[in-house]
Design a protein around this motif. Structure first.
Motif, PDB file in Angstrom:
ATOM      1  N   PRO A  72       2.451   0.341  12.211  1.00 42.72           N
ATOM      2  CA  PRO A  72       2.913   0.988  10.975  1.00 42.72           C
ATOM      3  C   PRO A  72       2.065   0.587   9.783  1.00 42.72           C
ATOM      4  O   PRO A  72       1.431  -0.479   9.767  1.00 42.72           O
ATOM      5  CB  PRO A  72       4.352   0.484  10.829  1.00 42.72           C
ATOM      6  CG  PRO A  72       4.370  -0.808  11.578  1.00 42.72           C
ATOM      7  CD  PRO A  72       3.412  -0.653  12.713  1.00 42.72           C
ATOM      8  N   LYS A  73       2.058   1.452   8.775  1.00 42.36           N
ATOM      9  CA  LYS A  73       1.321   1.160   7.549  1.00 42.36           C
ATOM     10  C   LYS A  73       2.186   0.301   6.636  1.00 42.36           C
ATOM     11  O   LYS A  73       3.039   0.800   5.902  1.00 42.36           O
ATOM     12  CB  LYS A  73       0.923   2.463   6.859  1.00 42.36           C
ATOM     13  CG  LYS A  73      -0.078   3.291   7.661  1.00 42.36           C
ATOM     14  CD  LYS A  73      -0.451   4.576   6.934  1.00 42.36           C
ATOM     15  CE  LYS A  73      -1.453   5.389   7.747  1.00 42.36           C
ATOM     16  NZ  LYS A  73      -1.830   6.670   7.077  1.00 42.36           N
ATOM     17  N   ILE A  74       1.972  -0.997   6.730  1.00 41.37           N
ATOM     18  CA  ILE A  74       2.718  -1.964   5.922  1.00 41.37           C
ATOM     19  C   ILE A  74       1.719  -2.720   5.067  1.00 41.37           C
ATOM     20  O   ILE A  74       0.705  -3.229   5.576  1.00 41.37           O
ATOM     21  CB  ILE A  74       3.515  -2.941   6.806  1.00 41.37           C
ATOM     22  CG1 ILE A  74       4.517  -2.182   7.673  1.00 41.37           C
ATOM     23  CG2 ILE A  74       4.233  -3.987   5.949  1.00 41.37           C
ATOM     24  CD1 ILE A  74       5.218  -3.060   8.687  1.00 41.37           C
ATOM     25  N   ASP A  75       1.976  -2.812   3.800  1.00 44.09           N
ATOM     26  CA  ASP A  75       1.085  -3.500   2.867  1.00 44.09           C
ATOM     27  C   ASP A  75       0.825  -4.931   3.345  1.00 44.09           C
ATOM     28  O   ASP A  75       1.754  -5.700   3.569  1.00 44.09           O
ATOM     29  CB  ASP A  75       1.728  -3.516   1.467  1.00 44.09           C
ATOM     30  CG  ASP A  75       0.804  -4.109   0.411  1.00 44.09           C
ATOM     31  OD1 ASP A  75      -0.434  -4.096   0.627  1.00 44.09           O
ATOM     32  OD2 ASP A  75       1.313  -4.599  -0.613  1.00 44.09           O
ATOM     33  N   GLY A  76      -0.450  -5.269   3.544  1.00 46.56           N
ATOM     34  CA  GLY A  76      -0.838  -6.622   3.917  1.00 46.56           C
ATOM     35  C   GLY A  76      -0.873  -6.909   5.399  1.00 46.56           C
ATOM     36  O   GLY A  76      -1.371  -7.967   5.814  1.00 46.56           O
ATOM     37  N   LEU A  77      -0.377  -5.994   6.231  1.00 51.59           N
ATOM     38  CA  LEU A  77      -0.310  -6.278   7.666  1.00 51.59           C
ATOM     39  C   LEU A  77      -1.688  -6.503   8.265  1.00 51.59           C
ATOM     40  O   LEU A  77      -1.887  -7.420   9.079  1.00 51.59           O
ATOM     41  CB  LEU A  77       0.403  -5.127   8.386  1.00 51.59           C
ATOM     42  CG  LEU A  77       0.507  -5.258   9.916  1.00 51.59           C
ATOM     43  CD1 LEU A  77       1.297  -6.505  10.297  1.00 51.59           C
ATOM     44  CD2 LEU A  77       1.159  -4.017  10.520  1.00 51.59           C
TER      45      LEU A  77
END
Length: 476
Positions: free
Chosen positions: A147-152
């Motif tokens: 998933p597109k998660i900030d900082g992943l």
């Protein structure tokens, strides 16, 4: 440039079934596989290693329960290396069946690389190696969806593709995603000693399952796992000593959690983006390949099986599809695929078994004419003797007794519910199962009891009691 009767791109369950099946009929076959050894996701990063890990965790959990029952206590921490070694041993043993040299002995030319279409018949394995296929099967599988998660992308995280290479057990683990893979691995790592928190976007688990079945399993898993429902992960960042910090909104409130490791279990993405399908004229629905009932793509001599399709992303479904493709591509038949009788199992403990319609689906299609038969496992003698009484069997039929759906939660349900698959596939009504002699005591008695419920209801409401009433009235 070599020419083949059949070129298979991908050496997972579906691709191997198609390649080996076709080679048995003396047609020339090429198999293109990106890994050094075939086997696909199921062998290397999916079914096989996960079930080995689950078995190791289950052994440890059972030992603790047994010790406690006899007034003993296991105080030492378990060795994760033992579980790791079991995973690697299982992979190595099963790999022998799919070894590239064994495939070559069957007459299959095995190429290592990424197959890309040049046109409707030419497949490039590298810049200077191209082969020609009269017929082609796409079986490239899928990979973990990230998933597109900030900082992943800036932190180390795990997916099913590398979690089984982990040689040390994290003391704490956050799992993002609560589908079958997420639940199976969460429970396994919790039993091996991790403190596991599962982030769930919705209000309940396993929405594809029958509501009664999913609710039963959720209650049982909640005793071992910490679920965070109504949770959206918004940001991930590195924390001190290699830990990870997770920011999320839970029911509208900001929460912050930390763990030693993060496991992404947010579904699967089909491996179609690197095939250059447009050069062959193969159409897609999003990232999944479009096929007809005969598993032909929009180009009639190109077929597709397995996770690149939307239908059933399971190894056993891919194997079934591979067999159909052999009949159609090699012999020119028009066999059609049907998923009506294909079951699946979620390998938590207890297991969840699914076949056919849920009660909700059956009511939408058949209205209130359906029959619903439930048996709690605490009514089954073998589960009582095993002290494994947590679970439920639920069978849904149409008004004539034909099985529309069969579902269960229980220890080993994936095995003892197979009788329902046979009955449904070969059009035996539920009542026929009560006429089969089951050994006593057996776990399958749960299914037999559901069948007996059907007969009791028929005797109360059917033609026989009406006939008896007429007979008694006449006799008097």
């Amino acid at each position: 440039m070599k020419t083949y009767d059949l070129v298979v791109i991908g050496g997972g369950a579906g691709g191997l079934t198609a390649a080996v099946g076709a080679a048995q009929f003396d047609v020339s076959v090429a198999l293109i596989e990106k890994e050094r050894q075939p086997g696909g996701d199921c062998l290397h990063t999916g079914c096989v290693p996960s079930k080995a890990l689950i078995a190791a965790a289950k052994d440890l959990h059972t030992a603790r329960k047994a010790a406690a029952a006899y007034g003993l206590q296991l105080t030492d921490d378990a060795s994760y290396k033992e579980a790791y070694d079991r995973v690697q041993a299982a992979k190595a043993t099963i790999q022998e069946h799919d070894d590239a040299d064994r495939l070559r002995d069957k007459g299959i030319d095995v190429y290592h690389g990424y197959g890309r279409f040049r046109d409707q018949h030419h497949i490039a394995i590298s810049d200077d190696e191209v082969i020609y296929g009269k017929r082609i099967v796409i079986a490239t599988g899928s990979r973990a969806a990230v998933p597109k998660i900030d900082g992943l992308k800036d932190v180390d995280y795990l997916t099913n593709e590398d979690v089984f290479d982990m040689t040390a057990l994290p003391s704490s683990l956050i799992v993002i995603g609560a589908g079958p893979v997420g639940l199976e691995l969460s429970q396994a790592f919790a039993r091996l000693g991790s403190q596991v928190t599962v982030m769930v976007r919705g209000s309940k688990l396993l929405k594809r399952e029958d509501a009664d079945i999913a609710s039963t399993l959720q209650d049982l898993l909640s005793r071992e796992l910490n679920f965070r429902f109504h949770t959206d992960v918004t940001k991930i960042e590195a924390a001190a000593e290699g830990r990870k910090r997770v920011y999320a909104k839970q029911a509208g409130e900001e929460i912050v959690l930390e763990a030693d490791a993060i496991l992404i279990a947010a579904g699967r993405t089909p491996n179609t983006d690197g095939l250059d399908l447009s050069l062959a004229g193969v159409a897609c629905d999003g990232e999944h390949i479009i096929v007809n009932k005969s598993l032909q793509t929009t180009v009639s001599h190109i077929y597709a099986v397995g996770d690149v399709l939307k239908a059933f992303p399971f190894t056993h479904a891919a194997g079934m599809e591979g067999k159909i493709v052999v009949a159609n591509a090699v012999f020119g038949l028009r066999r059609k695929v049907s998923y009506t009788h294909v079951p699946w199992v979620t390998y938590t403990d207890p297991e969840l078994f699914h076949l056919g319609m849920t009660e909700e689906e059956a009511r939408r299609e058949h209205g209130d004419s359906i029959g619903v038969y439930k048996v709690n496992l605490d009514q089954v003698d073998r589960f009582i003797t095993d002290q494994e009484t947590h679970g439920l069997v639920k069978i849904i039929t149409d008004r004539r007794g034909a099985i529309l759906g069969a579902h269960a939660v229980g220890r080993g349900a994936g095995d003892w519910m197979q009788e329902a698959v046979f009955a449904k596939q070969f059009r035996h009504k539920l009542g026929s199962l009560s006429q089969v002699v089951h050994p006593y005591p057996a776990h399958s008695e749960a299914l037999m009891k559901a069948s007996s419920q059907y007969w009791r209801q028929r005797l109360v409401r059917g033609w026989l009691p009406r006939l008896m009433k007429r007979y008694v009235k006449w006799f008097r």
